[in-house]
Design an enzyme around this catalytic site. Structure first.
Site, PDB file in Angstrom:
ATOM      1  N   THR A 153       0.808  -1.215   0.000  1.00  0.00           N
ATOM      2  CA  THR A 153       0.000   0.000   0.000  1.00  0.00           C
ATOM      3  C   THR A 153       0.847   1.273   0.000  1.00  0.00           C
ATOM      4  OG1 THR A 153      -1.798  -1.203   1.068  1.00  0.00           O
ATOM      5  CG2 THR A 153      -1.896   1.203   1.171  1.00  0.00           C
ATOM      6  N   VAL A 168       0.319   4.154  -2.841  1.00  0.00           N
ATOM      7  CA  VAL A 168       0.018   5.559  -2.542  1.00  0.00           C
ATOM      8  C   VAL A 168       1.026   6.475  -3.243  1.00  0.00           C
ATOM      9  CG1 VAL A 168      -0.040   7.301  -0.700  1.00  0.00           C
ATOM     10  CG2 VAL A 168      -1.221   5.107  -0.399  1.00  0.00           C
ATOM     11  N   LEU A 177       2.595   5.883  -5.981  1.00  0.00           N
ATOM     12  CA  LEU A 177       2.274   5.869  -7.402  1.00  0.00           C
ATOM     13  C   LEU A 177       1.086   6.786  -7.701  1.00  0.00           C
ATOM     14  CD1 LEU A 177       3.102   4.487 -10.108  1.00  0.00           C
ATOM     15  CD2 LEU A 177       1.278   2.830  -9.630  1.00  0.00           C
ATOM     16  N   GLU A 212       0.209   9.407  -5.949  1.00  0.00           N
ATOM     17  CA  GLU A 212       0.687  10.787  -5.812  1.00  0.00           C
ATOM     18  C   GLU A 212       1.515  11.197  -7.026  1.00  0.00           C
ATOM     19  OE1 GLU A 212       0.870  12.819  -1.879  1.00  0.00           O
ATOM     20  OE2 GLU A 212       2.050  11.001  -1.473  1.00  0.00           O
ATOM     21  N   GLY A 271       2.159  16.765  -0.472  1.00  0.00           N
ATOM     22  CA  GLY A 271       1.007  15.995  -0.035  1.00  0.00           C
ATOM     23  C   GLY A 271       0.425  16.517   1.258  1.00  0.00           C
ATOM     24  N   HIS A 321      -7.442   0.306  -0.890  1.00  0.00           N
ATOM     25  CA  HIS A 321      -6.632  -0.657  -1.642  1.00  0.00           C
ATOM     26  C   HIS A 321      -7.486  -1.907  -1.754  1.00  0.00           C
ATOM     27  CE1 HIS A 321      -2.293  -2.394  -2.186  1.00  0.00           C
ATOM     28  NE2 HIS A 321      -3.123  -2.814  -3.129  1.00  0.00           N
ATOM     29  N   ARG A 331      -3.263  17.872  -2.457  1.00  0.00           N
ATOM     30  CA  ARG A 331      -1.912  18.423  -2.425  1.00  0.00           C
ATOM     31  C   ARG A 331      -2.016  19.937  -2.299  1.00  0.00           C
ATOM     32  NH1 ARG A 331       1.958  14.869  -3.385  1.00  0.00           N
ATOM     33  NH2 ARG A 331       3.423  16.405  -4.206  1.00  0.00           N
TER      34      ARG A 331
END
Length: 128
Positions: free
Chosen positions: A34, A38, A40, A42, A61, A68, A112
Site C-alpha cells: 500500500t 500511494v 504511485l 501521488e 502531499g 486498496h 496536495r
C-alpha cells in the site's frame, strides 16, 4: 498559476520485489504494498501538474484517502490515474484510481498544496 479542474495525470509501475508489502515493512506478503501504491497515485497527481505551476512552485502531499481493493503480484503493471476535480486556494484535490490486468486495484482522493519551494524549505529546515 494555470491550474484547472479537469487536468489528468498518469503513472505506471511494473511491480518488483522492492515494491512489495514484505519489502516495505507494511505486511508479510509479496504483492504491491500500500505505501508504494500511494506513492504511485501521488506521482500521477504530480504528473497532472507537470509544466503547469509557476517556476519555483511545487505541490506537497496533505491528505490521502485510498481504498486498496485487490492485490497485485510481482511482475504485473499497475497504471495510476489522477483527475483534478477541486481547487480551493492553494489546495488541489484529485480523484485517483489504479488498475492492473485484473481490474480496479485502488480508488480514492489525494489533496496536495501548492507551495513556494524556497519558502517551504526555509520553514522546514531552519537550524536550531
Amino acid at each position: 498559476m494555470n491550474v484547472a479542474v479537469g487536468l489528468k495525470g498518469t503513472a505506471k509501475l511494473v511491480v518488483g520485489e522492492a515494491d512489495t508489502a514484505l519489502a516495505l515493512g507494511s505486511g508479510d506478503v509479496r504483492v504491491l504494498g500500500t505505501p508504494r501504491l500511494v506513492a504511485l497515485l501521488e506521482r500521477a497527481c504530480v504528473d497532472a501538474l507537470e509544466g503547469i505551476l509557476e517556476p519555483g512552485q511545487t505541490t506537497v502531499g496533505m491528505r490521502v484517502q485510498v481504498d486498496h481493493l485487490q492485490p497485485t503480484p510481482i511482475g504485473a503493471e499497475v497504471v495510476a490515474e489522477a483527475l483534478l476535480d477541486k481547487i480551493e486556494g492553494r489546495r488541489i484535490s484529485f480523484s485517483v484510481s489504479a488498475t492492473d490486468s485484473g481490474g480496479l486495484v485502488a480508488a480514492g482522493k489525494v489533496t496536495r498544496v501548492v507551495v513556494d519551494v524556497e519558502r517551504f524549505m526555509s520553514k522546514c529546515c531552519q537550524a536550531g
